[in-house]
Design an enzyme around this catalytic site. Sequence first.
Site, PDB file in Angstrom:
ATOM      1  N   ASP A  60       0.818  -1.208   0.000  1.00 54.89           N
ATOM      2  CA  ASP A  60       0.000   0.000   0.000  1.00 54.89           C
ATOM      3  C   ASP A  60       0.854   1.262   0.000  1.00 54.89           C
ATOM      4  O   ASP A  60       2.060   1.231   0.255  1.00 54.89           O
ATOM      5  CB  ASP A  60      -0.907   0.013   1.235  1.00 54.89           C
ATOM      6  CG  ASP A  60      -1.912  -1.115   1.218  1.00 54.89           C
ATOM      7  OD1 ASP A  60      -2.301  -1.543   0.131  1.00 54.89           O
ATOM      8  OD2 ASP A  60      -2.311  -1.561   2.316  1.00 54.89           O
ATOM      9  N   TYR A 124       5.799 -10.752   6.150  1.00 54.69           N
ATOM     10  CA  TYR A 124       5.621  -9.343   6.474  1.00 54.69           C
ATOM     11  C   TYR A 124       6.000  -9.109   7.930  1.00 54.69           C
ATOM     12  O   TYR A 124       5.770  -9.963   8.789  1.00 54.69           O
ATOM     13  CB  TYR A 124       4.170  -8.912   6.274  1.00 54.69           C
ATOM     14  CG  TYR A 124       3.751  -8.738   4.833  1.00 54.69           C
ATOM     15  CD1 TYR A 124       3.835  -7.497   4.215  1.00 54.69           C
ATOM     16  CD2 TYR A 124       3.258  -9.812   4.099  1.00 54.69           C
ATOM     17  CE1 TYR A 124       3.438  -7.332   2.891  1.00 54.69           C
ATOM     18  CE2 TYR A 124       2.863  -9.657   2.776  1.00 54.69           C
ATOM     19  CZ  TYR A 124       2.961  -8.411   2.185  1.00 54.69           C
ATOM     20  OH  TYR A 124       2.579  -8.246   0.882  1.00 54.69           O
TER      21      TYR A 124
END
Length: 311
Positions: A60, A124
């Site tokens: 993002d 992540y």
Amino acid sequence: MGARRARYLVFFQYLGTDFRGVMAIKPPQAGSGVQNHLERAAERLGSEEPVGFTISSRTDSGAHALCNSAHIDVCRPEGREPHAPDLLTRLLNHHLEHPAIRVLRTVRVADDFHARFSATSRRYVYRLVSGCSHPRQLPVWERKLCWVTRATQLDVAAMREAAGHLVGTHDFSAFRSTSGCDAWRNPVKTLVRATVAPGPPGPLARHSDCSRLQFWELEFESRSFLYKQVRRMTGALVSVGQGLLHPQQVQEMLASGAPPSQPYIRIVPAWGLFLKSVGYQGLGEAPPLPDPVLDIQPSMDGESDAGPAPS
């Protein structure tokens, strides 16, 4: 003899603060994605066809990557051999104009290799900090690299218990985004890692008053994730750490298979999120590698537009 086409897997990293995500942004939209800058650098490779980056993992706006990946096809002119992978790494770095992007490593792969669909794992890390009430209390170099929870302390034992409920194969509909292009994806994912551990402060912390701060790293690993799933899972675990949710409620949310409705499953800010690695069968994960000394000469590449090496 026709043009020589070769496919490469490119590992790269970036600080996402200046970008609207990793994917290319097309006019008339403002701003740019990391892909825009990579493809601009690739225009200087002397390919007979435009070089497009097929990105493995979307991130993002504002999120970072210690290591993302993409595949590219480079079509050399007739009579020219394909670029050696290490030379391609050096050429891309030489022509990259944005200082917040760096190519780590390039690997020659088969023509049917796909950076996204061939990936076997994605990891992540979400960085957060407790012990302060406002980002202005952080060292300036940390403000876009972690999220301030506004909690004096967190119940880490409860967070770890809740993280344990996330591990395994589940319908993660309770942690998916209800908007965006992700609605068609299968919500069943297999999470093989969900950990909560103390994290190190930035390298210059010794020059600041960071004694009251506690940094944490939440790490998640799966072959694939739903849109904003990691940021929603992090939000739920932090709510558990703050006493707003009980670990058992996280398990109940998973079992419900319902879209997110709890106010405590918030989407935490993107700037604390890092794509740590993308794994491939037979290739493993690409660690950050030091660049060789950049010394591009026309005799090495056969291209006159490479330019002199920077001093």
